[in-house]
Design an enzyme around this catalytic site. Structure first.
Site, PDB file in Angstrom:
ATOM      1  NE  ARG A 113      -3.914  -2.020   2.384  1.00 47.99           N
ATOM      2  CZ  ARG A 113      -4.381  -2.436   3.550  1.00 47.99           C
ATOM      3  NH1 ARG A 113      -4.111  -1.767   4.648  1.00 47.99           N
ATOM      4  NH2 ARG A 113      -5.126  -3.514   3.627  1.00 47.99           N
ATOM      5  NE  ARG A 160      -9.484   6.727  -6.256  1.00 53.11           N
ATOM      6  CZ  ARG A 160      -9.785   6.051  -5.152  1.00 53.11           C
ATOM      7  NH1 ARG A 160      -8.845   5.382  -4.508  1.00 53.11           N
ATOM      8  NH2 ARG A 160     -11.006   6.032  -4.695  1.00 53.11           N
ATOM      9  CE1 TYR A 219     -13.399  -8.196   1.580  1.00 56.48           C
ATOM     10  CE2 TYR A 219     -11.456  -9.256   0.656  1.00 56.48           C
ATOM     11  CZ  TYR A 219     -12.024  -8.285   1.474  1.00 56.48           C
ATOM     12  OH  TYR A 219     -11.229  -7.422   2.170  1.00 56.48           O
ATOM     13  CG  ASP A 265      -9.556  -3.795  -4.373  1.00 53.93           C
ATOM     14  OD1 ASP A 265      -9.278  -3.128  -3.358  1.00 53.93           O
ATOM     15  OD2 ASP A 265     -10.312  -4.791  -4.343  1.00 53.93           O
ATOM     16  NE  ARG A 298      -7.286   4.765   2.226  1.00 51.12           N
ATOM     17  CZ  ARG A 298      -7.989   4.081   3.112  1.00 51.12           C
ATOM     18  NH1 ARG A 298      -9.064   4.625   3.667  1.00 51.12           N
ATOM     19  NH2 ARG A 298      -7.633   2.857   3.446  1.00 51.12           N
TER      20      ARG A 298
END
Length: 355
Positions: A38, A51, A162, A87, A42
């Site tokens: 990552r 983004r 998921y 992702d 962010r």
């Protein structure tokens, strides 16, 4: 072909001799290579800017944006490898699964996979389904020069969890209920996902990725015996599917201290280690013939610089006897990390390990 063989048919000449790929192949390195899971995200103001107003899944399908985001931490931090920005649910979305990534929640599946009939929604992934991925990888390889690009995919177990749960889960009740209650359906589900994941990684490798990492974020929820019986065959299928390309294969999961040996046995060339197990103990559990990746606690990044360097030194000391070591966090970069802490950490590891 093994990860120690020079890949053929790819423009890999410069990247082949990089510190990152040398460490993955357990060869002598000029310094311990560093990258962060990552690292493009962010924590970077430039990431938040590009983004802004763009949904996560939409951003993964825009080659120019993917290229820019992937390059940002390489420019800022001087890391030794880039990780393809994507992702884990992108290949599922590409084959028509109705899902979305909801801010503050994560991937949410509209209709969970719970029955054998539901399996029919999981068709094979074709290269034409993800042309934007191949385009972005080619763009990145052209921009990165001698810096390797790591391809990215979610492992079958984590994708399955998921799909079966319908979203993130703390205890994986539905997942384990299927795994224990209908083992044949479970095996068929994971086998299908292994095929989808393999195809997704092949697209990235054939477009020029120098290595691949399989993320099994949730597999730490399993006991070793269950991992070996219910998960390992599908993970092995993925690693075997890309073995002929000769690129290093990295396997990482969270909370997987008890599974490290099995994760290496599944076919990885490099085993990722979270912060719960010291690198020397991880090496003992994994056994010879594998490089290791990790493993400073991401939370340490919020401490003063001296404390970060102390913990980094502990990791480097524990890894001193390893056959190959790639320095990384024990998980992803927290979103509110000060980017300067990451830059300083890269500099520190490079300085301390310069040969």
């Amino acid at each position: 072909m093994s990860a120690n063989d020079r890949p053929t048919g790819q423009q890999q000449t410069g990247t082949y001799d990089s510190a990152f790929l040398k460490a993955c192949r357990r060869e002598p390195v000029p310094h311990t290579p560093v990258w962060f899971m990552r690292q493009a995200g962010r924590s970077l103001p430039e990431y938040r800017k590009v983004r802004e107003g763009i949904a996560m899944l939409d951003s993964c399908m825009m080659p120019e944006l993917v290229t820019e985001i992937t390059l940002q931490p390489v420019r800022r931090h001087g890391v030794d490898a880039a990780i393809y920005f994507s992702d884990i649910v992108v290949p599922l979305k590409a084959i028509g699964i109705d899902l979305d990534i909801k801010p503050g929640v994560g991937p949410v599946v509209e209709k969970p996979i719970r029955t054998r009939a539901d399996l029919e929604r999981l068709r094979a992934l074709e290269p034409d389904d993800v042309t934007y991925v191949a385009e972005a990888v080619r763009m990145l390889v052209g921009e990165l020069g001698d810096t390797p690009l790591i391809g990215f995919a979610g492992a079958p177990f984590t994708l399955a969890s998921y799909l079966v749960e319908g979203g993130p889960s703390r205890n994986h009740e539905h997942t384990k209920a299927m795994m224990y209650g209908d083992p044949q359906l479970w095996a068929d589900l994971l086998d299908r996902l292994a095929g989808i994941t393999s195809a997704f990684l092949k697209v990235q490798i054939e477009a020029g990725a120098s290595a691949v990492q399989l993320f099994d974020s949730w597999v730490g929820a399993l006991a070793p015996a269950d991992y070996r019986r219910y998960v390992m065959p599908a993970s092995t299928k993925v690693f075997e599917a890309v073995s002929g390309y000769g690129v290093p294969r990295i396997h990482f999961g969270v909370g997987t201290g008890e599974l490290l040996g099995l994760m290496g046995e599944a076919g990885a060339d490099v085993v990722g280690v979270d912060w719960r197990v010291p690198m020397d103990e991880a090496a003992r559990r994994v056994g010879p013939g594998k490089a290791l990746q990790g493993n400073i606690d991401p939370a340490v990044l919020f401490a003063p610089r001296e404390a970060v360097e102390t913990k980094a030194r502990e990791v480097l000391d524990a890894a001193a006897g390893l056959e190959g070591h790639v320095f990384n966090l024990g998980h992803g970069v927290p979103p509110n990390t000060d980017p300067a802490a990451l830059t300083a950490l890269v500099e520190y590891v490079h300085e301390q390990t310069a040969r």
